[in-house]
Design a protein around this motif. Structure first.
Motif, PDB file in Angstrom:
ATOM      1  N   MET A 257      -3.754  17.038  26.272  1.00 33.92           N
ATOM      2  CA  MET A 257      -2.834  15.918  26.453  1.00 33.92           C
ATOM      3  C   MET A 257      -3.529  14.736  27.125  1.00 33.92           C
ATOM      4  SD  MET A 257      -0.074  16.693  25.021  1.00 33.92           S
ATOM      5  CE  MET A 257       0.951  18.055  24.482  1.00 33.92           C
ATOM      6  N   ALA A 258      -4.512  15.047  28.008  1.00 30.00           N
ATOM      7  CA  ALA A 258      -5.242  13.963  28.666  1.00 30.00           C
ATOM      8  C   ALA A 258      -6.093  13.185  27.686  1.00 30.00           C
ATOM      9  CB  ALA A 258      -6.109  14.532  29.779  1.00 30.00           C
ATOM     10  N   ALA A 259      -6.446  13.811  26.540  1.00 33.31           N
ATOM     11  CA  ALA A 259      -7.266  13.134  25.535  1.00 33.31           C
ATOM     12  C   ALA A 259      -6.438  12.306  24.567  1.00 33.31           C
ATOM     13  CB  ALA A 259      -8.087  14.168  24.768  1.00 33.31           C
ATOM     14  N   VAL A 260      -5.114  12.489  24.545  1.00 30.30           N
ATOM     15  CA  VAL A 260      -4.270  11.768  23.578  1.00 30.30           C
ATOM     16  C   VAL A 260      -4.329  10.253  23.783  1.00 30.30           C
ATOM     17  CG1 VAL A 260      -1.886  11.403  22.820  1.00 30.30           C
ATOM     18  CG2 VAL A 260      -2.755  13.726  23.167  1.00 30.30           C
ATOM     19  N   PRO A 261      -4.243   9.739  25.025  1.00 28.87           N
ATOM     20  CA  PRO A 261      -4.281   8.272  25.185  1.00 28.87           C
ATOM     21  C   PRO A 261      -5.574   7.628  24.690  1.00 28.87           C
ATOM     22  CG  PRO A 261      -3.419   9.324  27.164  1.00 28.87           C
ATOM     23  CD  PRO A 261      -3.935  10.413  26.302  1.00 28.87           C
ATOM     24  N   LYS A 262      -6.647   8.410  24.581  1.00 28.27           N
ATOM     25  CA  LYS A 262      -7.932   7.863  24.134  1.00 28.27           C
ATOM     26  C   LYS A 262      -8.119   7.989  22.627  1.00 28.27           C
ATOM     27  CE  LYS A 262      -9.951   9.353  28.541  1.00 28.27           C
ATOM     28  NZ  LYS A 262     -10.977  10.203  29.180  1.00 28.27           N
ATOM     29  N   ALA A 263      -7.148   8.564  21.929  1.00 32.30           N
ATOM     30  CA  ALA A 263      -7.274   8.754  20.486  1.00 32.30           C
ATOM     31  C   ALA A 263      -7.178   7.425  19.753  1.00 32.30           C
ATOM     32  CB  ALA A 263      -6.194   9.723  19.997  1.00 32.30           C
ATOM     33  N   ASP A 264      -7.710   7.403  18.528  1.00 32.78           N
ATOM     34  CA  ASP A 264      -7.641   6.210  17.688  1.00 32.78           C
ATOM     35  C   ASP A 264      -6.353   6.172  16.871  1.00 32.78           C
ATOM     36  OD1 ASP A 264     -10.130   5.162  18.501  1.00 32.78           O
ATOM     37  OD2 ASP A 264     -11.167   6.551  17.155  1.00 32.78           O
ATOM     38  N   GLU A 299       5.969  16.701  19.573  1.00 26.56           N
ATOM     39  CA  GLU A 299       6.813  15.632  20.112  1.00 26.56           C
ATOM     40  C   GLU A 299       6.184  15.020  21.358  1.00 26.56           C
ATOM     41  OE1 GLU A 299      10.682  17.177  20.769  1.00 26.56           O
ATOM     42  OE2 GLU A 299      11.039  17.705  18.672  1.00 26.56           O
ATOM     43  N   ARG A 300       5.581  15.863  22.209  1.00 24.14           N
ATOM     44  CA  ARG A 300       4.950  15.342  23.422  1.00 24.14           C
ATOM     45  C   ARG A 300       3.733  14.488  23.079  1.00 24.14           C
ATOM     46  NH1 ARG A 300       5.373  12.861  27.935  1.00 24.14           N
ATOM     47  NH2 ARG A 300       3.742  13.374  29.464  1.00 24.14           N
ATOM     48  N   ILE A 301       2.933  14.925  22.073  1.00 26.05           N
ATOM     49  CA  ILE A 301       1.769  14.132  21.653  1.00 26.05           C
ATOM     50  C   ILE A 301       2.227  12.764  21.141  1.00 26.05           C
ATOM     51  CG2 ILE A 301      -0.084  13.997  19.940  1.00 26.05           C
ATOM     52  CD1 ILE A 301      -0.396  17.022  20.175  1.00 26.05           C
ATOM     53  N   ILE A 302       3.290  12.758  20.321  1.00 25.25           N
ATOM     54  CA  ILE A 302       3.814  11.486  19.791  1.00 25.25           C
ATOM     55  C   ILE A 302       4.313  10.614  20.928  1.00 25.25           C
ATOM     56  CG2 ILE A 302       5.632  10.491  18.360  1.00 25.25           C
ATOM     57  CD1 ILE A 302       5.386  13.009  16.574  1.00 25.25           C
ATOM     58  N   GLU A 303       4.993  11.213  21.896  1.00 24.03           N
ATOM     59  CA  GLU A 303       5.522  10.443  23.028  1.00 24.03           C
ATOM     60  C   GLU A 303       4.393   9.816  23.832  1.00 24.03           C
ATOM     61  OE1 GLU A 303       8.135  11.275  27.105  1.00 24.03           O
ATOM     62  OE2 GLU A 303       7.957  12.823  25.552  1.00 24.03           O
TER      63      GLU A 303
END
Length: 380
Positions: A257-264, A299-303
């Motif tokens: 989850m910590a890596a999600v904000p850095k995704a493209d 859903e959490r990843i999308i959020e």
């Protein structure tokens, strides 16, 4: 009844129990096997080198019975001659002594293998307890050993008496034979007697060795509770292992989850699956999966993506294929390169729009191989 069955030693010893017993010096032993090997080794050596030993003994006797007046009245000379003759005799019999030592080591080695246990030879005052010794004597095992000893003495004694009785006439005639032929004749009778006794010992060994192996395994048997407890000690408590796995999964989920904000970009299905992609041309040979999940995790990843302004793209076939065929931290499968390249090109256009141009349209009909799609899992 179930509790009583759990307390009965009905289970075979585990490898760990056997290893612990060996460390304590508890191994299968057969005195009869050791005795048989030693007797057989001695008989074979005497049959092979008997004439050599006879010559040495005859030479020693001749030298010992011939002496001059000086030697007879000189105590120092007598001791010197005695030491010399004893040394020569001992050296002559060294082959026999060496073979007997090897035979004494071979018996335990054949039955239980090489085992050096310091614990077995360490001082233990409990071994000097007379009550414990008395219990061993009057135990069932002690009774079995007593009966076995009596039967062995009866068998070997009977064979010895039978053989000697058969040689009675020859033994009485030895007194009339010359010394050399008498010694040779007597040695021949002794070897024959020893062969009969060794043959009888072979029968005893054939009975005793299986019994000792069975008795050793019986003493090491374990209860079902002991087996369960040892399994827990060796493999760990299942409940503790489950908690550890749960903690590991939770830690991995937090890192993901910590890596999600850095995704493209996040490719969705739109809610069943979510796969976050990242591509750094300077460090990566191909785009990588930094996060993926289904259901509530999706859903959490999308959020998180929405909170951090990560582009979202609804592409159900691609989302399903990436979710099924790519693991977190791995590169995108080669067969999906073209589809992912179109997605990344769309994201690049979103981030760097041309001046005055209309917003780019999301890609449709991405080239996803049919065998990599899994729409049936949406409703599982």
């Amino acid at each position: 009844m179930a509790e009583d069955s759990d307390l009965e030693k009905t289970e075979a010893a585990t490898d760990k129990r056997i290893e612990r017993a060996r460390e304590e010096g508890k191994v299968a032993q057969s005195r009869e096997l050791s005795t048989f090997i030693e007797l057989m080794a001695a008989v074979l050596v005497l049959m092979t080198l008997g004439s050599f030993f006879s010559e040495k003994l005859m030479a020693t006797m001749r030298r010992g019975l011939v002496f001059d007046r000086t030697s007879a009245f000189d105590p120092g000379m007598m001791m010197t001659r005695l030491t010399h003759e004893l040394t020569g005799t001992m050296l002559a019999f060294l082959p026999l002594f060496g073979v007997m030592i090897l035979a004494a080591l071979a018996g335990p080695l054949l039955l239980a293998g090489w085992n050096l246990s310091w614990k077995a030879i360490s001082p233990n005052l409990g071994k000097f307890n007379p009550i414990a010794g008395l219990k061993r004597i009057v135990s069932v095992n002690g009774l079995v050993e007593l009966i076995k000893s009596l039967l062995k003495v009866a068998l070997l004694g009977g064979i010895a008496v039978w053989v000697i009785w058969g040689y009675r006439d020859e033994m009485f005639s030895l007194v009339s034979e010359p010394l050399e032929s008498g010694i040779s004749h007597f040695s021949h009778m002794l070897l024959n007697t020893a062969l009969y006794l060794v043959s009888a010992m072979l029968l005893i060994v054939a009975i005793d060795v299986p019994f000792q192996l069975w008795h050793y395994a019986k003493n090491l048997r374990m209860t079902k509770e002991e087996v369960k407890r040892e399994a827990k000690e060796s493999e760990g408590d299942p409940q503790i292992k489950a908690r550890i796995r749960a903690a590991q999964r939770e830690a991995a989920r937090k890192r993901m989850m910590a890596a999600v904000p850095k995704a493209d970009v996040i490719v969705t299905n739109p809610t069943h699956y979510a796969v976050a992609l990242k591509y750094d041309q300077s460090r990566m040979a191909a785009p990588q999966i930094v996060a993926k999940g289904g259901g509530l995790v999706a859903e959490r990843i999308i959020e998180l993506g929405r909170e951090n302004n990560v582009p979202l793209l609804q592409a159900p076939p691609l989302a399903r294929a990436l979710y099924r065929h790519a693991d977190i931290g791995n590169e995108v499968p080669q067969r999906l390169y073209t589809a992912v390249a179109e997605v990344l090109a769309y994201v690049y256009q979103l981030r760097t729009p041309a001046y005055g141009a209309a917003p780019p349209k999301p890609p449709r009909n991405l080239p996803v191989p049919e065998d990599m799609d899994m729409p049936e899992l949406e409703h599982a």
